[in-house]
Design an enzyme around this catalytic site. Structure first.
Site, PDB file in Angstrom:
ATOM      1  N   GLY A  99     -24.918   3.437   3.265  1.00  0.00           N
ATOM      2  CA  GLY A  99     -25.922   4.105   4.080  1.00  0.00           C
ATOM      3  C   GLY A  99     -26.272   3.427   5.384  1.00  0.00           C
ATOM      4  O   GLY A  99     -27.402   3.574   5.875  1.00  0.00           O
ATOM      5  N   PHE A 124       0.826  -1.211   0.000  1.00  0.00           N
ATOM      6  CA  PHE A 124       0.000   0.000   0.000  1.00  0.00           C
ATOM      7  C   PHE A 124       0.861   1.262   0.000  1.00  0.00           C
ATOM      8  O   PHE A 124       0.772   2.104  -0.895  1.00  0.00           O
ATOM      9  CB  PHE A 124      -0.944  -0.046   1.212  1.00  0.00           C
ATOM     10  CG  PHE A 124      -1.583   1.259   1.582  1.00  0.00           C
ATOM     11  CD1 PHE A 124      -2.193   2.063   0.638  1.00  0.00           C
ATOM     12  CD2 PHE A 124      -1.592   1.669   2.911  1.00  0.00           C
ATOM     13  CE1 PHE A 124      -2.796   3.275   1.003  1.00  0.00           C
ATOM     14  CE2 PHE A 124      -2.196   2.860   3.289  1.00  0.00           C
ATOM     15  CZ  PHE A 124      -2.785   3.662   2.331  1.00  0.00           C
ATOM     16  N   ALA A 175       2.759  -7.142   9.068  1.00  0.00           N
ATOM     17  CA  ALA A 175       1.776  -6.176   9.543  1.00  0.00           C
ATOM     18  C   ALA A 175       0.872  -6.794  10.601  1.00  0.00           C
ATOM     19  O   ALA A 175       1.079  -7.925  11.044  1.00  0.00           O
ATOM     20  CB  ALA A 175       0.955  -5.653   8.369  1.00  0.00           C
ATOM     21  N   TYR A 191       3.202  -6.847  17.795  1.00  0.00           N
ATOM     22  CA  TYR A 191       3.543  -6.040  16.622  1.00  0.00           C
ATOM     23  C   TYR A 191       4.296  -4.785  17.040  1.00  0.00           C
ATOM     24  O   TYR A 191       5.367  -4.481  16.509  1.00  0.00           O
ATOM     25  CB  TYR A 191       2.271  -5.664  15.860  1.00  0.00           C
ATOM     26  CG  TYR A 191       2.496  -4.604  14.808  1.00  0.00           C
ATOM     27  CD1 TYR A 191       3.095  -4.914  13.597  1.00  0.00           C
ATOM     28  CD2 TYR A 191       2.122  -3.273  15.037  1.00  0.00           C
ATOM     29  CE1 TYR A 191       3.323  -3.939  12.631  1.00  0.00           C
ATOM     30  CE2 TYR A 191       2.339  -2.294  14.073  1.00  0.00           C
ATOM     31  CZ  TYR A 191       2.945  -2.635  12.875  1.00  0.00           C
ATOM     32  OH  TYR A 191       3.179  -1.665  11.935  1.00  0.00           O
TER      33      TYR A 191
END
Length: 325
Positions: free
Chosen positions: A197, A13, A78, A148
Site C-alpha cells: 500500500g 527464470f 544478465a 549488456y
C-alpha cells in the site's frame, strides 16, 4: 522421431518456464546449469537430462550436443549495476564470445536450428527520447547504450556469421520486459510496493511500455522450432502495451488492494531521479518503450495464448505463494 532440444540456462527464470512447456510436448529435453544443480522440487513432473556447462569452456563438449536438433540459448550474463571495464569485458566474453563458441560447436554437431534470446535493449533504452523512433522495429538502426546491450547484439552478429557459413539456421528473439512467476528486479519491487500500500506518484504518467508474459514468450519460442518462416529471422516480441499507471491498477485489482496513485509533476520526478544518480529508473518507470511485433505474428501466425489480466493473476498467485500466503 522426437526432436531433442537443448536449453541452456534451464534453471533460470525463463528457463524453468520453458522447460515446463516443453515437458508437455513430444520432445526430448536436455538442459544446462552452471553452479547449482537444479532441484526437481521446482518442476517435479519434468523429465530433463541435466548437464553442467560453462559457455566459456573451450574444451570438448562431450555428448552435450549429441543428437540435438534444436538449441535454445538462454544462458548468459544478465544486467548488473556495475559499469566498470571488467564488467564490460565479462559481458563480451559470456554473451558474445560464449554464444559464438556454442554456435560453432552446434554447427559441427549438425544442429538444425539455433534459437537465441537477445534483448530489446539492442534497439535502445526507450522510444520516448529525443531522436528516437516512436516504435521499435526489426530493421531499426542499432542503439546499444550499455555493455549488456552491446554484448547481446554482438552475440546476434556472431551467431548469424556462423549460420551463414554452415547449414545451421538461426532464430533470434528480442523480447521486451518479461514478467511472470519467478520475476525479479523492478517488476517484483513494484508488486511489493502495491501489495503493502505504498502511495505512488504515477497517476498522471502517460507512458506506454511493451511487455511479454513469460509463458507467452515460451509459446512463441516453441512455435518457432522448425517453422519454415522462422529460419534465419529476427523477431521483436511483446503481448501487451500498458502505462505504468495501468499496470499498477491491474496489480492492485488482482491483489485486492487500493492502487493508491496520486499526481506529481513528471518533470520533477525526472529531476529527482537524475539528482539521485538513477536516470535509468525514470526511463524504466515513466518512459516509453513500444515495439511492433507484427512480423512475428504474420510470419509464424502467432498470437499470445494468455491474456494480460490472466498473466497478472498467475504472477500474483506466485507472489503470494512465495510469501507463504
Amino acid at each position: 522421431m522426437m526432436n531433442r532440444i537443448l536449453v541452456t540456462g534451464g534453471s533460470g527464470f525463463l528457463g524453468q518456464r520453458l522447460l515446463y512447456l516443453l515437458s508437455k510436448k513430444d520432445v526430448l529435453i536436455r538442459s544446462t546449469y552452471l553452479n547449482t544443480i537444479p532441484t526437481q522440487k521446482k518442476n517435479p513432473s519434468i523429465d530433463v537430462e541435466w548437464r553442467r556447462y560453462n559457455v566459456l569452456d573451450n574444451s570438448d563438449v562431450g555428448d552435450l550436443l549429441k543428437d540435438v536438433d534444436v538449441v535454445i540459448h538462454l544462458a548468459g550474463m544478465a544486467h548488473t549495476k556495475k559499469n566498470d571495464e571488467q564488467t564490460t569485458i565479462k559481458f563480451k566474453e559470456v554473451n558474445a564470445n560464449g554464444t559464438e563458441l556454442l554456435a560453432r560447436k552446434a554447427a559441427i554437431n549438425k544442429v538444425k536450428q539455433f534459437i537465441y534470446i537477445s534483448s530489446i535493449k539492442v534497439n535502445g533504452q526507450s522510444t520516448s527520447g529525443i531522436n528516437t523512433p516512436e516504435i521499435f522495429r526489426e530493421n531499426d538502426s542499432i542503439n546499444t547504450t550499455d555493455p549488456y546491450a552491446a554484448s547481446k547484439y554482438s552475440g546476434e552478429c556472431k551467431l548469424i556469421d556462423v549460420c551463414n557459413n554452415t547449414n545451421m539456421k538461426y532464430t533470434i528473439f528480442r523480447p521486451t520486459l518479461i514478467f511472470g512467476p519467478g520475476v525479479k528486479a523492478n517488476f517484483l519491487n513494484l508488486i511489493k510496493l502495491v501489495d503493502v500500500g505504498v502511495p505512488l506518484p504515477f497517476s498522471k504518467v502517460d507512458n506506454c511500455r511493451s511487455m511479454i508474459y513469460v509463458d507467452n514468450l515460451c509459446d512463441a519460442i516453441y512455435t518457432s522450432i522448425k517453422h519454415d518462416n522462422a529460419e534465419n529471422k529476427l523477431f521483436l516480441i511483446k503481448d501487451v502495451d500498458v502505462s505504468t499507471a495501468k499496470l499498477i491498477r491491474s496489480l492492485a485489482l488482482v491483489l485486492n488492494k487500493s492502487p493508491r496513485l496520486f499526481s506529481f509533476p513528471v518533470s520533477i520526478l525526472r529531476k529527482l531521479c537524475v539528482l539521485f544518480g538513477n536516470e535509468m529508473l525514470y526511463e524504466k518507470l515513466l518512459g516509453s518503450l513500444v515495439v511492433d511485433d507484427s512480423l512475428l505474428r504474420q510470419e509464424l501466425n502467432w498470437s499470445p495464448p494468455i491474456e494480460f489480466m490472466e498473466a497478472i493473476k498467475e504472477t500474483i498467485t506466485w507472489h503470494k505463494s512465495n510469501k507463504g500466503i
